[in-house]
Write a protein that holds these residues in place. Structure first.
Motif, PDB file in Angstrom:
ATOM      1  N   LYS A  36      24.039 -16.042  21.983  1.00  0.00           N
ATOM      2  CA  LYS A  36      25.287 -16.776  22.139  1.00  0.00           C
ATOM      3  C   LYS A  36      26.084 -16.734  20.852  1.00  0.00           C
ATOM      4  CE  LYS A  36      22.734 -20.010  24.917  1.00  0.00           C
ATOM      5  NZ  LYS A  36      21.446 -19.736  24.287  1.00  0.00           N
TER       6      LYS A  36
ATOM      7  N   LEU B 188      31.029 -27.913  20.207  1.00  0.00           N
ATOM      8  CA  LEU B 188      30.986 -27.074  21.409  1.00  0.00           C
ATOM      9  C   LEU B 188      31.346 -25.657  20.989  1.00  0.00           C
ATOM     10  CD1 LEU B 188      30.948 -26.554  24.510  1.00  0.00           C
ATOM     11  CD2 LEU B 188      33.330 -27.281  24.566  1.00  0.00           C
ATOM     12  N   HIS B 189      30.439 -24.714  21.251  1.00  0.00           N
ATOM     13  CA  HIS B 189      30.656 -23.321  20.843  1.00  0.00           C
ATOM     14  C   HIS B 189      31.293 -22.511  21.967  1.00  0.00           C
ATOM     15  CE1 HIS B 189      28.370 -24.191  17.277  1.00  0.00           C
ATOM     16  NE2 HIS B 189      27.336 -24.578  18.003  1.00  0.00           N
ATOM     17  N   ARG B 190      32.067 -21.505  21.551  1.00  0.00           N
ATOM     18  CA  ARG B 190      32.799 -20.701  22.542  1.00  0.00           C
ATOM     19  C   ARG B 190      31.850 -19.988  23.508  1.00  0.00           C
ATOM     20  NH1 ARG B 190      37.783 -19.677  22.608  1.00  0.00           N
ATOM     21  NH2 ARG B 190      38.199 -19.889  20.385  1.00  0.00           N
TER      22      ARG B 190
ATOM     23  N   THR C 155      29.934 -21.243  25.720  1.00  0.00           N
ATOM     24  CA  THR C 155      28.665 -21.922  26.046  1.00  0.00           C
ATOM     25  C   THR C 155      28.943 -23.230  26.798  1.00  0.00           C
ATOM     26  OG1 THR C 155      28.548 -23.288  24.040  1.00  0.00           O
ATOM     27  CG2 THR C 155      27.649 -21.056  23.893  1.00  0.00           C
ATOM     28  N   THR C 156      27.865 -23.839  27.275  1.00  0.00           N
ATOM     29  CA  THR C 156      27.968 -25.118  27.984  1.00  0.00           C
ATOM     30  C   THR C 156      27.229 -26.186  27.191  1.00  0.00           C
ATOM     31  OG1 THR C 156      28.036 -24.012  30.136  1.00  0.00           O
ATOM     32  CG2 THR C 156      27.414 -26.339  30.138  1.00  0.00           C
TER      33      THR C 156
ATOM     34  N   VAL D  99      38.760 -24.194  27.541  1.00  0.00           N
ATOM     35  CA  VAL D  99      37.722 -25.219  27.699  1.00  0.00           C
ATOM     36  C   VAL D  99      37.907 -25.953  29.028  1.00  0.00           C
ATOM     37  CG1 VAL D  99      36.798 -27.390  26.771  1.00  0.00           C
ATOM     38  CG2 VAL D  99      37.551 -25.590  25.208  1.00  0.00           C
TER      39      VAL D  99
ATOM     40  N   GLN E 283      32.354 -18.441  33.670  1.00  0.00           N
ATOM     41  CA  GLN E 283      32.116 -18.552  32.222  1.00  0.00           C
ATOM     42  C   GLN E 283      31.887 -17.165  31.621  1.00  0.00           C
ATOM     43  OE1 GLN E 283      28.526 -20.744  30.823  1.00  0.00           O
ATOM     44  NE2 GLN E 283      29.936 -21.799  29.467  1.00  0.00           N
TER      45      GLN E 283
ATOM     46  N   GLU F 240      34.930 -16.063  29.471  1.00  0.00           N
ATOM     47  CA  GLU F 240      34.416 -16.637  28.207  1.00  0.00           C
ATOM     48  C   GLU F 240      34.862 -18.096  28.038  1.00  0.00           C
ATOM     49  OE1 GLU F 240      33.391 -15.383  23.673  1.00  0.00           O
ATOM     50  OE2 GLU F 240      35.186 -14.514  24.532  1.00  0.00           O
TER      51      GLU F 240
ATOM     52  N   SER G  65      34.401 -22.211  27.761  1.00  0.00           N
ATOM     53  CA  SER G  65      33.458 -23.173  27.175  1.00  0.00           C
ATOM     54  C   SER G  65      33.489 -24.415  28.062  1.00  0.00           C
ATOM     55  CB  SER G  65      33.892 -23.540  25.760  1.00  0.00           C
ATOM     56  OG  SER G  65      34.146 -22.369  25.023  1.00  0.00           O
TER      57      SER G  65
END
Length: 563
Positions: free
Chosen positions: A289, A326-328, A330-331, A463, A489, A493, A495
């Motif tokens: 990730k 919160l990273h790009r 990802t959940t 997001v 997602q 891409e 988040s």
């Protein structure tokens, strides 16, 4: 014990519509013995609630039993009149309905409503009513029952309302309790408390319980016998664990595969066995990730002024020093019980609530001092999907207008281009383009949630904040939406900030988990870390409360996963 308490023999139920007669239930056979717990499982429209309502003589509209017999304590109740059913309802057969929001009278105190069920069933003498009301609320697990009895439904959380309904259902000590999705609106820990309580009562009073649910994990954990319904018919029936270990019918296999609690169980079993099969591991677990931070929350606090019991001013600290990134792509799941502060955090991230202190940065920019125009632009990058697909779409708008509205509001494209974008979005969420002309009331819950996701994606956000976005849905539909979100997602891409109390869903979807309790973060880490090695008792309790998580289920081979 040899005589069934309830017996349904080849029961058929039909509804008359403008286009003719619709058979909703086709030849159901089932038996429930005193003290036994039975669960009917199936998705919306499978006929499970209709079957239960026929037992109570509460079939809606034009519904009627057109064939077979329903025997209660050996007596045929199939063609009882209203007066005979009234004597049976509450007294012999209790009901815990599904929706606590609409099943309580908003202008009556909770105590009055429970008292009404005591009076209707002539359970206790007049002078003992108040004492019994308080006793029932305590039994249903409500602390400070004396004070709670004087409150109104709007002063209760969803879980508390559901407890009040359980108190009503059990008021007359019925021999059979029909629990129609009794805990679908509740946190896992509250759910566990209430179901444990029902188990205890069943054991003590010899009540039989009929669960109507779409949650296979819950059904298998709480019921001895499992009945699977599909399109009005029983397709499988047998002891719960046996049905789960070796489902015979393709539909049951689909249900077992889709149930989040059982998927979590499979992931756990796969990890223990050292398997990393694509079918068995959560969709988000592929590849390394990227760690680019999209949203950074630092030392966030939110206080509300409230009034104490005697009217004095008090301060409620709803969010207390919360930090996470919160990273790009990802959940991140924000997990906790009702009242833990997770939705308040989400509202501050979305700029719908102002923090008392602390900062929220979007791509490095502090969102607290944005101008109105900057805030309007930020709305394009951050969108939200709410919990209730029934309440989040305007019933007066066509599906086209629902999805097109954010595009029109942000002046994106011409009318023709917007129409093209709406068509693309419907393709994206696997809905037919013809749905454009329809209205929300013509769609199922799962379809409405797809439309809500399409609307959220209209402005190409980075997001999505998903506030309990799948908790109101059937397991099969829930599974479809989870797969859809995972696919979107990967493709876009995106988040996700996932607000939920359902740890089974979190196990399937989240890369990182932040656990909240009473406004504070008590634990955070990757999904694997939190599930496999929880540090706090609170987290352990949350995980252990997931229904069906510790049930051994069939292998991939039994479930048709081997292909």
């Amino acid at each position: 014990m040899n005589q069934p308490l309830l017996e349904m023999q080849d029961v058929k139920i039909s509804f008359t519509t403008s286009t003719g007669v619709v058979e909703a239930v086709r030849g159901v056979d089932l038996s429930i013995y005193p003290g036994q717990s039975v669960a009917i499982v199936g998705e919306s429209g499978s006929g499970k609630s209709t079957t239960a309502m026929a037992i109570l003589g509460l079939l809606p509209g034009t519904g009627r039993v057109t064939g077979g017999r329903i025997l209660f304590e050996g007596q045929d109740i199939t063609h009882f009149n209203d007066k005979q059913f009234e004597a049976l309802r509450g007294n012999k057969i209790g009901l815990v309905p599904q929706d606590p929001m609409s099943n309580l009278n908003p202008v009556w105190r909770i105590g009055t409503q429970i008292d009404e069920s005591l009076r209707a069933n002539h359970v206790v003498k007049g002078s003992e009513h108040h004492h019994r009301v308080v006793e029932l609320l305590e039994e249903a697990g409500l602390p400070d029952a004396e004070r709670r009895a004087k409150q109104y439904p709007h002063e209760f959380s969803g879980g508390m309302r559901q407890r009040a309904l359980i108190a009503m259902g059990l008021a007359a000590r019925p021999k059979l309790l029909i629990a129609d999705e009794p805990t679908s609106a509740l946190d896992v820990t509250v759910q566990k408390t209430i179901l444990d309580h029902l188990d205890t009562l069943t054991a003590e009073l010899g009540n039989a319980v009929l669960f109507i649910t779409h949650d296979l994990g819950l059904a298998a954990e709480r019921a001895e016998h499992l009945i699977v319904m599909h399109r009005g018919r029983i397709v499988e029936s047998g002891p719960s664990r046996e049905v789960l270990r070796d489902p015979q019918h393709p539909y049951t296999r689909r249900l077992v595969t889709a149930a989040p609690s059982l998927a979590s169980s499979r992931i756990r079993a796969a990890r223990e066995a050292g398997l990393e099969s694509a079918e068995l591991v959560a969709a988000t677990a592929d590849g390394e990730k990227p760690q680019e931070t999209v949203i950074s929350v630092k030392n966030l606090c939110k206080e509300f002024d409230i009034r104490g019991q005697r009217g004095e001013k008090k301060v409620l600290k709803a969010v207390d020093d919360v930090s996470f990134d919160l990273h790009r792509g990802t959940t991140l799941a924000l997990v906790g019980e009702s009242g833990s502060g997770k939705s308040t955090v989400a509202n501050m991230v979305l700029n719908l609530l102002e923090p008392t202190s602390g900062t929220i940065a979007y791509e490095g920019q502090d969102t607290s001092n944005l101008s109105r125009k900057q805030l309007f632009d930020l709305r394009r990058k951050m969108q939200v999907v709410f919990q209730n697909p029934y309440g989040s779409l305007d019933p007066m708008y066509s599906i086209f207008k629902c999805i097109e509205e954010p595009l029109a509001l942000h002046r994106v494209g011409s009318r023709k281009e917007r129409e093209q974008r709406v068509a693309e979005l419907l393709d994206m969420v696997s809905m037919p383009r013809s749905a454009m002309r329809r209205y929300p009331n013509e769609l199922s819950g799962g379809q409405r949630q797809r439309i809500a996701i399409a609307r959220a994606l209209a402005l190409k956000p980075d997001v999505l904040v998903l506030d309990e976005a799948v908790s109101a849905l059937d397991v099969l539909v829930q599974n479809q939406i989870i797969q859809l979100l995972a696919q979107l997602q990967r493709d876009l891409e995106l988040s996700y900030l996932f607000i939920t109390h359902d740890l089974a869903v979190v196990r399937q979807t989240a890369d990182d988990i932040v656990v909240m309790k009473k406004g504070q973060v008590v634990e955070q880490g990757t999904s694997d870390e939190v599930f496999e090695n929880p540090q706090q008792d609170y987290t352990k309790n949350l995980i252990n409360s997931v229904p069906g998580l510790h049930i051994e289920i069939g292998t991939g081979e039994n479930l048709g996963l081997a292909e």
